[in-house]
Design a protein around this motif. Structure first.
Motif, PDB file in Angstrom:
ATOM      1  N   LEU A 195      70.514  -5.558 -50.640  1.00  9.33           N
ATOM      2  CA  LEU A 195      69.731  -6.205 -51.694  1.00  9.33           C
ATOM      3  C   LEU A 195      69.287  -7.606 -51.314  1.00  9.33           C
ATOM      4  N   GLN A 196      69.835  -8.120 -50.214  1.00  7.53           N
ATOM      5  CA  GLN A 196      69.394  -9.440 -49.761  1.00  7.53           C
ATOM      6  C   GLN A 196      67.974  -9.389 -49.210  1.00  7.53           C
ATOM      7  N   GLU A 197      67.486  -8.178 -48.917  1.00  8.40           N
ATOM      8  CA  GLU A 197      66.144  -8.035 -48.354  1.00  8.40           C
ATOM      9  C   GLU A 197      65.049  -8.266 -49.387  1.00  8.40           C
ATOM     10  N   ALA A 198      65.380  -8.174 -50.658  1.00  8.76           N
ATOM     11  CA  ALA A 198      64.363  -8.245 -51.710  1.00  8.76           C
ATOM     12  C   ALA A 198      63.781  -9.656 -51.818  1.00  8.76           C
ATOM     13  N   LYS A 199      62.476  -9.716 -51.851  1.00  3.54           N
ATOM     14  CA  LYS A 199      61.779 -10.971 -52.148  1.00  3.54           C
ATOM     15  C   LYS A 199      61.277 -10.863 -53.579  1.00  3.54           C
ATOM     16  N   PRO A 200      61.713 -11.765 -54.461  1.00  2.98           N
ATOM     17  CA  PRO A 200      61.436 -11.594 -55.889  1.00  2.98           C
ATOM     18  C   PRO A 200      59.953 -11.411 -56.206  1.00  2.98           C
ATOM     19  N   LYS A 201      59.662 -10.313 -56.883  1.00  2.00           N
ATOM     20  CA  LYS A 201      58.311  -9.994 -57.348  1.00  2.00           C
ATOM     21  C   LYS A 201      58.404  -9.665 -58.849  1.00  2.00           C
ATOM     22  N   THR A 202      57.257  -9.546 -59.472  1.00  2.00           N
ATOM     23  CA  THR A 202      57.213  -9.104 -60.864  1.00  2.00           C
ATOM     24  C   THR A 202      56.813  -7.635 -60.900  1.00  2.00           C
ATOM     25  N   VAL A 203      57.671  -6.828 -61.476  1.00  2.84           N
ATOM     26  CA  VAL A 203      57.452  -5.380 -61.530  1.00  2.84           C
ATOM     27  C   VAL A 203      57.161  -4.976 -62.973  1.00  2.84           C
ATOM     28  N   GLY A 204      55.995  -4.370 -63.189  1.00  2.24           N
ATOM     29  CA  GLY A 204      55.640  -3.884 -64.514  1.00  2.24           C
ATOM     30  C   GLY A 204      56.230  -2.512 -64.764  1.00  2.24           C
ATOM     31  N   THR A 249      47.985  11.072 -68.623  1.00  2.00           N
ATOM     32  CA  THR A 249      48.065   9.619 -68.481  1.00  2.00           C
ATOM     33  C   THR A 249      48.363   9.226 -67.036  1.00  2.00           C
ATOM     34  N   ALA A 250      49.046  10.103 -66.297  1.00  7.63           N
ATOM     35  CA  ALA A 250      49.341   9.806 -64.893  1.00  7.63           C
ATOM     36  C   ALA A 250      48.055   9.652 -64.089  1.00  7.63           C
ATOM     37  N   ARG A 251      47.045  10.452 -64.394  1.00  3.44           N
ATOM     38  CA  ARG A 251      45.765  10.324 -63.692  1.00  3.44           C
ATOM     39  C   ARG A 251      45.147   8.958 -63.968  1.00  3.44           C
ATOM     40  N   TYR A 252      45.262   8.491 -65.205  1.00  7.90           N
ATOM     41  CA  TYR A 252      44.779   7.156 -65.552  1.00  7.90           C
ATOM     42  C   TYR A 252      45.581   6.087 -64.819  1.00  7.90           C
ATOM     43  N   PHE A 253      46.899   6.242 -64.821  1.00  4.48           N
ATOM     44  CA  PHE A 253      47.754   5.277 -64.130  1.00  4.48           C
ATOM     45  C   PHE A 253      47.396   5.197 -62.641  1.00  4.48           C
ATOM     46  N   GLU A 254      47.217   6.366 -62.026  1.00  3.43           N
ATOM     47  CA  GLU A 254      46.929   6.395 -60.594  1.00  3.43           C
ATOM     48  C   GLU A 254      45.626   5.672 -60.272  1.00  3.43           C
ATOM     49  N   PHE A 255      44.648   5.786 -61.145  1.00  3.24           N
ATOM     50  CA  PHE A 255      43.393   5.067 -60.932  1.00  3.24           C
ATOM     51  C   PHE A 255      43.554   3.582 -61.214  1.00  3.24           C
ATOM     52  N   TYR A 256      44.161   3.261 -62.330  1.00  2.00           N
ATOM     53  CA  TYR A 256      44.244   1.868 -62.766  1.00  2.00           C
ATOM     54  C   TYR A 256      45.121   1.042 -61.826  1.00  2.00           C
ATOM     55  N   PHE A 257      46.177   1.665 -61.294  1.00  3.15           N
ATOM     56  CA  PHE A 257      47.123   0.932 -60.449  1.00  3.15           C
ATOM     57  C   PHE A 257      46.951   1.262 -58.968  1.00  3.15           C
ATOM     58  N   LYS A 258      45.788   1.742 -58.571  1.00  2.00           N
ATOM     59  CA  LYS A 258      45.584   2.204 -57.197  1.00  2.00           C
ATOM     60  C   LYS A 258      45.763   1.106 -56.158  1.00  2.00           C
ATOM     61  N   ASP A 259      45.604  -0.139 -56.557  1.00  2.00           N
ATOM     62  CA  ASP A 259      45.725  -1.247 -55.612  1.00  2.00           C
ATOM     63  C   ASP A 259      47.102  -1.898 -55.630  1.00  2.00           C
ATOM     64  N   LYS A 260      48.037  -1.323 -56.362  1.00  2.00           N
ATOM     65  CA  LYS A 260      49.385  -1.874 -56.463  1.00  2.00           C
ATOM     66  C   LYS A 260      50.412  -0.858 -55.962  1.00  2.00           C
ATOM     67  N   PRO A 261      51.501  -1.318 -55.340  1.00  2.00           N
ATOM     68  CA  PRO A 261      52.603  -0.387 -55.058  1.00  2.00           C
ATOM     69  C   PRO A 261      53.091   0.217 -56.378  1.00  2.00           C
ATOM     70  N   LEU A 317      61.760  -0.501 -54.657  1.00  2.00           N
ATOM     71  CA  LEU A 317      61.752  -1.904 -55.070  1.00  2.00           C
ATOM     72  C   LEU A 317      62.055  -2.847 -53.904  1.00  2.00           C
ATOM     73  N   LEU A 318      62.830  -2.375 -52.948  1.00  2.00           N
ATOM     74  CA  LEU A 318      63.129  -3.211 -51.775  1.00  2.00           C
ATOM     75  C   LEU A 318      61.977  -3.211 -50.778  1.00  2.00           C
ATOM     76  N   SER A 319      61.021  -2.288 -50.965  1.00  2.00           N
ATOM     77  CA  SER A 319      59.912  -2.177 -50.011  1.00  2.00           C
ATOM     78  C   SER A 319      58.677  -2.975 -50.405  1.00  2.00           C
ATOM     79  N   ILE A 320      58.642  -3.457 -51.650  1.00  2.00           N
ATOM     80  CA  ILE A 320      57.414  -4.111 -52.125  1.00  2.00           C
ATOM     81  C   ILE A 320      57.323  -5.566 -51.659  1.00  2.00           C
TER      82      ILE A 320
END
Length: 352
Positions: free
Chosen positions: A85-94, A170-182, A349-352
């Motif tokens: 868990l030391q590898e994590a660099k703090p990000k904001t996860v929605g 709704t997953a299809r909407y999510f996939e489009f809306y969040f396509k540029d985010k991990p 979460l450790l990969s983002i």
């Protein structure tokens, strides 16, 4: 805020939740901040059904006790021991949470915080009070955690990654809306049971728990049975008779009457015990108060089918040696390391 301090907060939360069983609310004087939160949480459990008609005190308490059992130092350490868990660099996860069963999104909430990130939560309108109360308790235990937790009623903004749960549509909407985010995007899944005809009465009673817990609303609830050709459902119906009182709950009863009427008007052949209908159907997703079934002739062929349909299946319940299957009665008692859709949330979460 150190990860060890966050872990201590969740351990204290587990001790707090352990006081609330359906049979009795028992105040433990050694639990922190009971003077501020015990009575409020007891009231919230009783009020939850007014917020969501499916959230009866019994179902909410079952979820609460499941989390009390999970949030122990031993289980948290076992879960987290596989990660650095030391590898994590703090990000904001929605987080976009579902609301089909009580606290269904809490594992994502826990995962984000325990892995060192900040969480931005959009709750479902069907389950917006319980998780906010638990967050309030965590903040009371250690005020430092407040800066890592945010809730929003509007659309998600200013986040680095997202975990969203919804229907296939709704997953299809999510996939489009969040396509540029991990992202982790979760869709509809269902759980199945594979029977051989050699199950004990106790195993079939436990299967009833997998079917009726949360009135069958969870993706981990069994909605489909695979049975050998010429399977006799007599033992199954005798075993699940223990759950007959479910029909006295009005919302369930209304669904039973409606879905049974629809099936009968369509001239479908049904097996019925007056509180559950069984319908032969190749689909995985059955309506509330009904379970689909399908015959198999060769268990090896069935194993291949289940493997091919992995993306539609959440859990497989069986005493047969099927890959990743679990025992009867365990679907709604996952461990911290039993990830939804078999996607390792912490690794993500450790990969983002």
């Amino acid at each position: 805020m150190l990860q060890i301090d966050k872990k201590k907060c969740f351990i204290e939360l587990g001790r707090f939740l352990s006081q609330f069983s359906f049979e009795n609310y028992t105040k433990n004087e050694t639990v922190l901040h009971n003077d501020l939160h015990f009575d409020g949480f007891a009231d919230l459990i009783q009020l939850s059904q007014s917020h969501n008609g499916w959230f009866t005190p019994e179902q909410v308490c079952f979820s609460v006790q499941s989390w009390a059992n999970a949030l122990t130092e031993e289980k948290l350490n076992k879960w987290l021991s596989n990660y650095n868990l030391q590898e994590a660099k703090p990000k904001t996860v929605g987080l976009i949470l579902a609301g089909n069963i009580p606290l269904v999104g809490f594992h994502d909430f826990l995962s984000v915080l325990i892995s060192g990130h900040n969480v931005l939560v959009k709750t479902s309108s069907n389950d917006q009070h319980l998780i906010k109360f638990l967050a309030k308790y965590l903040i009371t235990v250690n005020p430092e955690i407040e800066s890592h937790i945010n809730f929003t009623d509007g659309k998600l903004e200013n986040f680095d990654a997202v975990i969203a749960t919804g229907s296939n549509n709704t997953a299809r909407y999510f996939e489009f809306y969040f396509k540029d985010k991990p992202s982790i995007i979760r869709k509809n899944r269902n759980s199945v049971a594979v029977l051989t005809g050699n199950e004990t009465k106790e195993e079939l009673i436990n299967l009833g728990e997998d079917i009726f817990r949360y009135f069958g609303l969870g993706c981990r609830n069994v909605s489909k049975l695979f049975v050998p050709r010429n399977y006799d459902f007599k033992d199954f119906f005798e075993a699940i008779y223990e759950y007959k009182d479910v029909i006295y709950y009005e919302k369930y009863s209304n669904n039973y009457d409606y879905n049974k009427a629809v099936f009968l008007m369509s001239n479908f052949k049904l097996l019925d015990n007056e509180f559950l209908t069984l319908k032969e159907d190749s689909s995985y997703a059955s309506p509330i108060s009904s379970v689909f079934y399908e015959y198999y002739d060769d268990i090896e062929v069935l194993k291949s089918q289940l493997k091919n349909d992995t993306e539609q299946i959440q859990c497989i319940v069986s005493k047969e040696s099927i890959e990743n299957s679990i025992p009867f009665g365990k679907t709604q008692k996952p461990e911290l390391w039993d990830y939804a859709d078999n996607v390792d949330t912490i690794a993500f979460l450790l990969s983002i």
